[in-house]
Scaffold this active site. Structure first.
Site: not given
Ligand code: F6R
Length: 628
Positions: A2, A27, A76, A102-103, A497, A501, A504, A520, A623
């Protein structure tokens, strides 16, 4: 999640609101809407499911264009699907009041029942919790005739997390907002004022901002800003300058924000280190007593590290992986036990923490609800709290005793890239600071490690030069159905990581494993042709895990795996067993991840792009995850 924008001034608010919503698109959202009061005092609203452009194409500009008071929202979906009805704004007071939210209002069902009992004539036009809030504020407005007071009376009854903005046609030139556990920032202009979920909403108009504290109400007009607490008592707020300009959040000729942000990684590290290394030692003035981030807190104690006997690091997703690297570094350098925990697991299992525990939260946005709630739990249980954060004025740093800001600049692509390397750099600075305070490393060794840290931006720039080669590799693999990622010790978070990536961005099944764990169980997944990325540690160093990882490579290669190795330039032991080698410069064990992660980010991004996917806004993701 949002995006929220509010505006009062002399400009055409439609343009300001749409510009702000565009900048907040990152976002994540699935519908959009605006409400504007025109010069005749009429309220106009429009809301549409889908991308912002669908709303833009549908706007009745003839009616709205000259209004200079307005609110805008990207939604969202939480309560009710992403359709036109559930999009915001929602209306109250017989259509005279508009509200965006938002929320999540956790007690909305109870409030809705009450509303239906007391006002059976009420017509609900959506399935949202937000509409209930709009109707309630409308009823209070009818009673008290003042928007701020009406909102104050309603928020006192809400449970959960919310940012709310409201306007009313009988009070043109006024927007009122409220926040609890959800972000809202004020932008100060000249004869105009703004509200936004974050500063991106208004940075093209002003770089002066004010953070709003927890449980506060803000009223903006063109010339004034008033902030009170939920009891109506005035509160003092701190103004700050936004450290980046609007251009920093533009693509600047890159094919995507993510491509641009990966290219900015060397700067993200360098900027995070800048000014914090002086004469071979770490200088973190933000940990000094006067620098406490808790507004109004008598605990202006900064971050007192005396007596800390344990550290708990909290974060989610990519941020948590940076915390894993911090664990290895802090335990090695500062000889303190460190636990890393996903924020959303932490407070639900009665964790043992007290005043001798330092809880470090790590968050790019500083608004992640899971992490915020975990930090609040830590504060309530007497722990000391430090935040590592990339966003000025965000909530998590404000709830913490101290903050080390990363200076990665705005990260617009939904999936995190440059913020990760900046987080690791900030953690390493803190680890070396702690080692100095605790006397666990000689000064000379700290100075040598800081030299290595400062050399990383230049080394990383050479890794990024391989972008085209990695793109070509990704282009060959668009039909791949699953990819595995292996690493040991500092290579393990990199493997996790890399897998995250790829999931996602390219929607490909991917798993990261500690290479030693393979035998294992997961080795059963290896079949001929299975691509496996392996993060290979440097062969140098007394305790290098290099031979063990080379053995792991041989084990899976014997079963037909296709090996894609990220290895030190000239590592001859890997060459015979790897189908592809992506070379990285020599760095010691804990610094290697900062060089090894970029090839995996580029690989995921380019594979997604080759599949025609939107790398900046992957499906279903937001985001800033501001709900639990
Ligand atoms: C992965 C990604 C998420 C954020 C997670 C935490 O690419 O972006 O896993 O790392 O949602 O977000 P923040 O750092 O904003 O707390």
């Amino acid at each position: 999640m949002c995006g929220i924008v509010g505006y009062v001034g002399t400009s055409k608010s439609v343009e300001v609101l749409l510009g702000g919503l565009r900048r907040l698109e990152y976002r994540g959202y699935d519908s959009a809407g605006i409400a504007v009061i025109d010069p005749d005092g009429d309220l106009h609203t429009r809301k549409r499911a889908g991308k912002l452009q669908i709303l833009v194409d549908d706007l009745d500009l003839a009616a709205m264009a000259n209004g200079s008071t307005g609110i805008g929202h990207t939604r969202w979906a939480t309560h009710g699907g992403p359709n036109d009805q559930n999009a915001h704004p929602h209306l109250g007071d017989d259509g005279k009041l508009a509200l965006i939210h938002n929320g999540i209002i956790e007690n909305f069902a109870e409030l809705k029942n009450e509303l239906m009992e007391q006002h059976p004539e009420t017509v609900f036009t959506s399935e949202t919790d937000s509409e209930v809030a709009a109707l309630l504020v409308g009823l209070e407005y009818q009673r008290v005739g003042d928007l701020a007071e009406a909102l104050r009376l309603v928020v006192a009854r809400l449970h959960g997390a919310f940012t709310l903005l409201v306007l009313h046609k009988d009070q043109p030139g006024v927007v009122v907002g409220a926040r609890r556990n959800s972000p809202l920032v004020i932008g100060l202009g000249d004869g105009e004022n703004f509200l936004g979920s974050d500063v991106a909403a208004f940075v093209e108009h002003t770089r002066r901002a004010v953070a709003i504290g927890q449980d506060q109400i803000v009223t903006i007009t063109a010339d004034a800003v008033t902030v009170t607490d939920f009891d109506g008592a005035p509160v003092e707020s701190e103004e700050f300058d936004i450290a980046w300009d609007a251009a920093a959040a533009e693509k600047g000729g890159w094919s995507s924000f993510m491509a641009k942000e990966i290219s900015e990684e060397p700067d993200a590290i360098a900027n995070t280190l800048r000014g914090r290394i002086v004469d071979g030692a770490v200088r973190l003035t933000e940990l000094d007593p006067a620098a406490s981030t808790k507004p109004g807190s008598a605990a202006s104690a900064g971050l007192d590290l005396t007596g800390v006997n344990r550290i708990v690091i909290l974060g989610c997703g990519t941020a948590a992986y940076s915390g894993m690297l911090a664990k290895y570094a802090i335990e090695k350098w500062a000889k303190l036990p460190v636990d890393v925990e996903l924020s959303h697991e932490f407070r639900y299992r009665d964790p043992v923490i007290d005043a001798s525990t330092l809880v470090i939260s790590v968050s790019q946005s500083g608004e992640t609800m899971d992490t915020l709630m975990a930090v609040k739990y830590a504060v309530a249980n007497g722990a000391r709290t430090l935040s590592i954060c990339n966003t000025q004025g965000a909530t998590i740093p404000r709830e913490s005793d101290a903050v080390i800001y990363t200076h990665a600049g705005p990260e617009v692509a939904v999936a995190s890239t440059k913020a990760f390397v900046a987080q690791v750099a900030a953690f390493y600075l803190f680890g070396l600071h702690l080692a100095a305070v605790r006397g666990t490393l000689p000064k000379e060794e700290i100075s040598d490690l800081l030299d290595e840290l400062q050399a990383l931006p230049e080394q990383l720039a050479t890794v990024l030069e391989q972008h085209d080669a990695i793109k070509q590799l990704a282009g060959w693999m668009t039909d791949t159905r699953a990819v595995l990622f292996l690493g040991r010790h500092a290579g393990f978070p990199v493997a996790l990581e890399g897998a995250l990536k790829l999931k996602e961005l390219a929607y490909i099944h991917a798993e990261g494993f500690a290479a030693g764990e393979l035998k294992h169980g997961p080795i059963a997944l290896i079949e001929p042709g299975q691509p496996v990325f392996v993060v290979v540690p440097s062969p140098r160093g007394r305790d290098s895990l290099h031979p063990k990882v080379v053995s792991n490579i041989q084990e899976i290669r014997a079963r037909g795996a296709r090996i894609l190795a990220i290895a030190e330039q000239g590592d001859a032991a890997v060459l015979p067993y790897a189908d592809v080698v992506i070379p990285i410069p020599l760095a010691s064990t804990l610094f290697e991840p900062l060089l090894a992660v970029a090839p995996l980010q580029i690989f995921a991004m380019e594979l997604a792009a080759a599949k025609g996917l939107d790398v900046d806004q992957p499906r279903n993701l937001a985001k800033s995850v501001t709900v639990e």
